[in-house]
Design a protein around this motif. Sequence first.
Motif, short mmCIF file in Angstrom:
data_model
loop_
_atom_site.label_atom_id
_atom_site.label_comp_id
_atom_site.label_asym_id
_atom_site.label_seq_id
_atom_site.Cartn_x
_atom_site.Cartn_y
_atom_site.Cartn_z
N ALA A 42 -9.16 2.31 -57.44
CA ALA A 42 -9.05 2.77 -56.05
C ALA A 42 -8.19 4.03 -55.96
N ALA A 43 -7.07 4.05 -56.65
CA ALA A 43 -6.18 5.20 -56.60
C ALA A 43 -6.83 6.44 -57.19
N GLY A 44 -7.67 6.24 -58.20
CA GLY A 44 -8.36 7.36 -58.83
C GLY A 44 -9.59 7.83 -58.09
N GLY A 45 -9.96 7.10 -57.03
CA GLY A 45 -11.16 7.46 -56.29
C GLY A 45 -12.42 7.31 -57.12
N CYS A 46 -12.40 6.38 -58.06
CA CYS A 46 -13.50 6.23 -59.01
C CYS A 46 -14.69 5.50 -58.39
N ASP A 47 -15.88 5.83 -58.84
CA ASP A 47 -17.07 5.16 -58.34
C ASP A 47 -17.90 4.53 -59.45
N VAL A 48 -17.35 4.53 -60.66
CA VAL A 48 -18.05 3.95 -61.81
C VAL A 48 -17.19 2.86 -62.42
N PHE A 49 -17.81 1.74 -62.74
CA PHE A 49 -17.16 0.62 -63.42
C PHE A 49 -17.74 0.53 -64.82
N ILE A 50 -16.86 0.54 -65.83
CA ILE A 50 -17.30 0.55 -67.22
C ILE A 50 -17.05 -0.83 -67.83
N THR A 51 -18.09 -1.40 -68.41
CA THR A 51 -17.92 -2.68 -69.09
C THR A 51 -18.48 -2.58 -70.50
N THR A 52 -18.07 -3.51 -71.35
CA THR A 52 -18.51 -3.45 -72.75
C THR A 52 -18.61 -4.84 -73.34
N TYR A 53 -19.04 -4.85 -74.58
CA TYR A 53 -19.13 -6.06 -75.39
C TYR A 53 -18.51 -5.70 -76.73
N ASP A 54 -17.55 -6.51 -77.18
CA ASP A 54 -16.87 -6.24 -78.44
C ASP A 54 -17.60 -6.97 -79.57
N PRO A 55 -18.29 -6.23 -80.45
CA PRO A 55 -19.08 -6.89 -81.48
C PRO A 55 -18.25 -7.70 -82.47
N THR A 56 -16.95 -7.37 -82.60
CA THR A 56 -16.10 -8.12 -83.53
C THR A 56 -15.50 -9.36 -82.89
N GLY A 57 -15.42 -9.36 -81.55
CA GLY A 57 -14.87 -10.51 -80.85
C GLY A 57 -13.40 -10.74 -81.06
N ASP A 58 -12.67 -9.73 -81.57
CA ASP A 58 -11.25 -9.96 -81.88
C ASP A 58 -10.30 -9.23 -80.94
#
Length: 246
Positions: A42-58
């Motif tokens: 919100a403070a950055g005025g951002c409009d994109v949410f970044i998500t991922t998947y960690d292939p190592t799971g650690d």
Amino acid sequence: MHDANRPVNTPWLVAGGVSFTSRLIVGIEQYADPRLVADVLAAGGCDVFITTYDPTGDRASLLLSDLDEAMDLTRYGWIGTTSFAYSAGEAVDTAKKLRAAFGIEVIKLDVRTPDNLPDGEPTVAAAKTLIGDGFSVLPFIRPDAGLAKRLVDLGAVALRVMASPVASARGVLDPDAVRAVIETVDVPVVAEGGLGTPEQVSEALALGADAVLVNTAIATARDSPATAAAMRRAVDAALLTEPAGT
């Protein structure tokens, strides 16, 4: 050619159903508190949410269910990142899992070397496969105009160019090389990596970058939302400044 008068409220990229309007993109991989993520975006005025998947799971990561309680995720355009990938195969696998789980079609493509620098040839290989599968791809590269052109010729919708090593806070190490990438391609260019202060963010945008991505400088600050707001102000001010060398 990049527009010297980059309006604040006009999308600079539309890809895979996601409109990128904010010129500040914020990574969220280093946070443990979902409420803090909400405040930073919100403070950055951002409009994109970044998500991922960690292939190592650690690696510890925030649960989407916790984030959904802290913020309205539907307000953001969702994109995926392969920032934990160290091979083309891992990057492709991560992107396909993100598509299957969340319907994500826009991928912030990272393939890193063991010392956490962008790895050019595996990035090209992953980009070729993902673009062939219909993904919109934003690869992360070192400031190499030849490599940039190859990726754009493959169909990359935008490029992310390393200003300096990730988390180094060294700013733009080679302005001429970054500017050469910007002047070589006809897609948006995001400056990323080592942007540790608002002044460094302004410098990157003054070179003609269309946007900046900042992660560590905000995540490690004593007051992350205040730092995000400072970066946002630097971005807004830089948009009113004609790119250097024009």
